[in-house]
Design a protein around this motif. Structure first.
Motif, PDB file in Angstrom:
ATOM      1  N   LEU A   1      -6.024  11.743  -5.190  1.00  0.00           N
ATOM      2  CA  LEU A   1      -7.016  11.248  -6.145  1.00  0.00           C
ATOM      3  C   LEU A   1      -8.452  11.430  -5.648  1.00  0.00           C
ATOM      4  CD1 LEU A   1      -5.294   7.942  -7.369  1.00  0.00           C
ATOM      5  CD2 LEU A   1      -5.266  10.186  -8.467  1.00  0.00           C
ATOM      6  N   CYS A   2      -8.710  12.550  -5.025  1.00  0.00           N
ATOM      7  CA  CYS A   2     -10.076  12.822  -4.566  1.00  0.00           C
ATOM      8  C   CYS A   2     -10.953  13.306  -5.715  1.00  0.00           C
ATOM      9  CB  CYS A   2     -10.073  13.849  -3.432  1.00  0.00           C
ATOM     10  SG  CYS A   2      -9.550  15.515  -3.937  1.00  0.00           S
ATOM     11  N   PHE A   3     -10.328  13.775  -6.800  1.00  0.00           N
ATOM     12  CA  PHE A   3     -10.999  14.201  -8.033  1.00  0.00           C
ATOM     13  C   PHE A   3     -11.860  15.454  -7.871  1.00  0.00           C
ATOM     14  CE2 PHE A   3     -10.697   9.451  -8.686  1.00  0.00           C
ATOM     15  CZ  PHE A   3      -9.557   9.524  -9.472  1.00  0.00           C
ATOM     16  N   ARG A   4     -11.652  16.196  -6.814  1.00  0.00           N
ATOM     17  CA  ARG A   4     -12.402  17.443  -6.668  1.00  0.00           C
ATOM     18  C   ARG A   4     -12.035  18.419  -7.774  1.00  0.00           C
ATOM     19  NH1 ARG A   4     -12.494  20.309  -1.198  1.00  0.00           N
ATOM     20  NH2 ARG A   4     -14.271  21.258  -2.229  1.00  0.00           N
TER      21      ARG A   4
ATOM     22  N   ARG B   1      -0.839   8.463  -4.120  1.00  0.00           N
ATOM     23  CA  ARG B   1      -1.275   8.525  -2.728  1.00  0.00           C
ATOM     24  C   ARG B   1      -2.773   8.255  -2.586  1.00  0.00           C
ATOM     25  NH1 ARG B   1       1.482  13.367   0.608  1.00  0.00           N
ATOM     26  NH2 ARG B   1      -0.064  12.586   2.078  1.00  0.00           N
ATOM     27  N   GLY B   2      -3.260   7.363  -3.459  1.00  0.00           N
ATOM     28  CA  GLY B   2      -4.667   6.987  -3.372  1.00  0.00           C
ATOM     29  C   GLY B   2      -5.030   6.415  -2.017  1.00  0.00           C
ATOM     30  N   TRP B   3      -4.042   5.769  -1.352  1.00  0.00           N
ATOM     31  CA  TRP B   3      -4.288   5.251   0.001  1.00  0.00           C
ATOM     32  C   TRP B   3      -4.791   6.366   0.914  1.00  0.00           C
ATOM     33  CZ3 TRP B   3      -4.737   1.172   3.156  1.00  0.00           C
ATOM     34  CH2 TRP B   3      -4.640   1.409   4.528  1.00  0.00           C
ATOM     35  N   CYS B   4      -4.160   7.531   0.820  1.00  0.00           N
ATOM     36  CA  CYS B   4      -4.526   8.663   1.685  1.00  0.00           C
ATOM     37  C   CYS B   4      -5.944   9.153   1.412  1.00  0.00           C
ATOM     38  CB  CYS B   4      -3.549   9.818   1.483  1.00  0.00           C
ATOM     39  SG  CYS B   4      -1.829   9.397   1.768  1.00  0.00           S
TER      40      CYS B   4
ATOM     41  N   ALA C   1       0.791  -1.228   0.000  1.00  0.00           N
ATOM     42  CA  ALA C   1       0.000   0.000   0.000  1.00  0.00           C
ATOM     43  C   ALA C   1       0.825   1.281   0.000  1.00  0.00           C
ATOM     44  CB  ALA C   1      -0.939   0.000   1.211  1.00  0.00           C
ATOM     45  N   LYS C   2       2.034   1.229   0.575  1.00  0.00           N
ATOM     46  CA  LYS C   2       2.725   2.493   0.827  1.00  0.00           C
ATOM     47  C   LYS C   2       4.146   2.589   0.289  1.00  0.00           C
ATOM     48  CE  LYS C   2      -0.231   2.986   4.828  1.00  0.00           C
ATOM     49  NZ  LYS C   2      -0.391   2.838   6.286  1.00  0.00           N
TER      50      LYS C   2
ATOM     51  N   CYS D   1      -7.157   5.621   4.469  1.00  0.00           N
ATOM     52  CA  CYS D   1      -6.504   6.016   5.723  1.00  0.00           C
ATOM     53  C   CYS D   1      -7.521   6.252   6.834  1.00  0.00           C
ATOM     54  CB  CYS D   1      -5.678   7.281   5.508  1.00  0.00           C
ATOM     55  SG  CYS D   1      -4.916   7.901   7.025  1.00  0.00           S
ATOM     56  N   TRP D   2      -7.350   5.560   7.956  1.00  0.00           N
ATOM     57  CA  TRP D   2      -8.309   5.692   9.058  1.00  0.00           C
ATOM     58  C   TRP D   2      -8.132   6.987   9.844  1.00  0.00           C
ATOM     59  CZ3 TRP D   2      -4.633   1.794   8.750  1.00  0.00           C
ATOM     60  CH2 TRP D   2      -3.559   1.853   9.640  1.00  0.00           C
TER      61      TRP D   2
END
Length: 274
Positions: free
Chosen positions: A259-262, A113-116, A103-104, A120-121
């Motif tokens: 990668l939030c795509f905003r 950094r798609g994990w973030c 993952a990292k 990510c909890w």
């Protein structure tokens, strides 16, 4: 159906990882683990493509709570960076080591950094705060993450050097206390700096692993310069202060894209795409 090729490809990638680890390590848990995470991510991306408003938030909680509650608290596995150092020093390729490698460390070569942004909890809570768009300019204090990174290594290294008994119990409690501190510091910074992702930018030690590989990420938001009119709307809504008007990999804060795509949603000319 063409627009769903990415989530399908993402799911197949995780299935390949799940099957490979299951057969290699002879442990069906790894199949369940990566099948679950891959399915959550793929479904979440597919729902985002269908323009479901809270798709990413749903994925964050589905994966984040699984990692935090099931693996971390119930199964007593330290999935923070201290757990990675612990198993690494033991010379055991399992648990947190596998998680970090996939993952990292190697994962960002594929999805940055798609994990973030999706798993990510810590971030799943921080993203609920009121400052999704930073209200103040980015500060030059990112060096703090390197001290936190070094501190985690020294902490676990000291346990081994001093041969402290009951290390597994210590690691479990460090997971609980460490997460509580992460949430407290993350929320405090977000409110003080009016920026939900301030913790990610300045404190999180995991970014020491994530940032180098993210520069070469296969999956990234690209800019069509022929369509871009440099209106700056993408920069204004980016939670990580990434300059999406720059089409190159050298774009400002480019390795911070989650990668939030905003930016893709906000672009009035459709100049941004995967």
């Amino acid at each position: 159906m063409k627009k769903y090729l990415f989530p399908v490809g993402l799911w197949l990638l995780f299935i390949c990882i799940a099957v490979t680890l299951w057969l290699t390590l002879d442990n069906p848990f790894y199949f369940f683990n990566f099948f679950y995470i891959g399915t959550c991510l793929a479904v979440g991306v597919a729902l985002y493509i269908k323009k479901l408003k809270y798709a990413r938030t749903a994925v964050q909680f589905a994966v984040g709570l699984y990692m935090l509650v099931y693996l971390g608290i119930l199964s007593r596995e330290n999935m923070q960076i201290e757990g990675f150092w612990y198993y690494l020093f033991l010379g055991v390729f399992e648990a947190a080591v596998i998680h970090y490698v996939i993952a990292k460390i190697l994962g960002p070569l594929f999805f940055g950094r798609g994990w973030c942004g999706y798993a990510c909890w810590t971030a799943m809570v921080l993203d609920l705060l009121p400052y999704q768009t930073p209200r103040r300019p980015r500060k030059r204090i990112g060096f703090i993450r390197y001290f936190v990174f070094a501190g985690s290594l020294l902490f676990v290294g000291s346990l081994f050097l001093l041969r402290v008994p009951g290390m597994e119990t210590i690691l479990f409690w460090s997971f609980l206390i460490g997460n509580a501190l992460y949430y407290a510091v993350g929320i405090g910074l977000a409110l003080a700096l009016k920026d939900n992702r301030a913790f990610c930018k300045y404190i999180c030690p995991i970014t020491v692993f994530l940032k180098p590989a993210s520069y070469f990420a296969l999956v990234r938001v690209k800019t069509d310069t022929a369509k871009c009119v440099s209106c700056g709307k993408c920069k204004k809504v980016c939670p990580m202060d990434v300059d999406m008007t720059d089409p190159t990999r050298k774009r400002a804060n480019g390795t911070d894209c989650i990668l939030c795509f905003r930016c893709v949603e906000e672009c009035p000319r459709g100049a941004l795409h995967l």
